[in-house]
Scaffold this motif. Structure first.
Motif, PDB file in Angstrom:
ATOM      1  N   THR A  67       0.672 126.995  -8.237  1.00 39.07           N
ATOM      2  CA  THR A  67      -0.302 125.890  -8.573  1.00 39.07           C
ATOM      3  C   THR A  67      -1.770 126.416  -7.983  1.00 39.07           C
ATOM      4  O   THR A  67      -2.099 127.276  -7.535  1.00 39.07           O
ATOM      5  CB  THR A  67      -0.186 124.600  -7.522  1.00 39.07           C
ATOM      6  OG1 THR A  67      -0.923 124.910  -6.311  1.00 39.07           O
ATOM      7  CG2 THR A  67       1.294 124.426  -7.062  1.00 39.07           C
ATOM      8  N   HIS A  69      -3.608 125.345  -6.150  1.00 44.47           N
ATOM      9  CA  HIS A  69      -3.569 125.278  -4.651  1.00 44.47           C
ATOM     10  C   HIS A  69      -2.880 126.315  -3.754  1.00 44.47           C
ATOM     11  O   HIS A  69      -2.629 126.165  -2.625  1.00 44.47           O
ATOM     12  CB  HIS A  69      -3.847 123.780  -4.091  1.00 44.47           C
ATOM     13  CG  HIS A  69      -4.497 122.841  -4.683  1.00 44.47           C
ATOM     14  ND1 HIS A  69      -5.972 123.296  -4.759  1.00 44.47           N
ATOM     15  CD2 HIS A  69      -4.558 121.798  -5.189  1.00 44.47           C
ATOM     16  CE1 HIS A  69      -6.538 122.381  -5.118  1.00 44.47           C
ATOM     17  NE2 HIS A  69      -5.904 121.421  -5.833  1.00 44.47           N
ATOM     18  N   VAL A  72       4.370 127.683  -4.235  1.00 44.40           N
ATOM     19  CA  VAL A  72       5.580 127.013  -3.368  1.00 44.40           C
ATOM     20  C   VAL A  72       6.808 127.515  -4.219  1.00 44.40           C
ATOM     21  O   VAL A  72       6.913 127.464  -5.225  1.00 44.40           O
ATOM     22  CB  VAL A  72       5.650 125.373  -3.769  1.00 44.40           C
ATOM     23  CG1 VAL A  72       6.605 124.994  -2.860  1.00 44.40           C
ATOM     24  CG2 VAL A  72       4.240 124.783  -3.330  1.00 44.40           C
ATOM     25  N   VAL A  86      -3.012 118.033 -10.490  1.00 38.17           N
ATOM     26  CA  VAL A  86      -2.982 119.486  -9.910  1.00 38.17           C
ATOM     27  C   VAL A  86      -2.376 120.336 -10.824  1.00 38.17           C
ATOM     28  O   VAL A  86      -1.120 120.068 -11.468  1.00 38.17           O
ATOM     29  CB  VAL A  86      -2.225 119.554  -8.579  1.00 38.17           C
ATOM     30  CG1 VAL A  86      -2.168 121.220  -8.086  1.00 38.17           C
ATOM     31  CG2 VAL A  86      -3.101 118.989  -7.483  1.00 38.17           C
TER      32      VAL A  86
END
Lengths: 121, 121
Positions: A67, A69, A72, A86
């Protein structure tokens, strides 16, 4: 839309019905959202959804969601919700199977022009 | 409400944090819905939700959901969505663990006066 049937939905049995990748099948519905299963291998294009969060639960295999950000990594029994807006990019080195939840009609690529058609199984 | 963190949520790890029954813990959020885990054993009272469908995914054990339209028995990896308005009554002969999804603030008993307070874990 299908009427609810009063029987369990077995995710593994549903996944056994198809073999293609990144093409979600609808297996249930709640509150205007579709519950889907999908298999994936390799990389799915970067995209985002302006109007919905994006729920991923891994059922088998390993999924890395890159992502804007941070990344994961999800193993079986782990989930993550990509917040709306996002940008994200699912990647599976080996085949992964997932349960997804999104509002009915959400294009899986974030763009109706390139999205897979979702069918009930 | 918690800000999203860019890490996986492991359902088994969350379930290991508590032992009580029929008291859902919040582990995630999407589109105004809460993603919860709960343990149950024995019978949960008959109830219904006027305004929301009710999603149950069994993670371990066996759950029988008696409904006014028939019973549904769920094993690990199986889910069912109780349509809104339908009276239901979850029963677990032995301990069961579940993932639940409901709109934020939904009372688990269908009645705010008797509902368990839901906390994030």
């Amino acid at each position: 839309m299908q009427e609810p049937q009063y029987s369990a939905v077995n995710l593994e049995e549903k996944l056994a019905l198809f073999d293609d990748h990144w093409s979600p099948r609808i297996v249930g519905r709640m509150n205007g959202h579709e519950i889907m299963v999908v298999k994936g291998k390799g990389a799915f294009p970067w995209h985002h959804h302006d109007d919905t969060d994006d729920f991923f639960l891994v059922l088998s295999g390993v999924l890395r969601i890159e992502t804007e950000h941070g990344d994961v990594t999800l193993h079986p029994g782990e989930f993550f919700v990509i917040p709306r807006g996002v940008r994200h990019h699912p990647v599976a080195e080996e085949e992964v199977s997932l349960m997804l939840i999104e509002p009915a009609g959400t294009p899986n690529t974030g763009d109706a022009a390139t999205a897979a058609e979702k069918v009930w199984i």
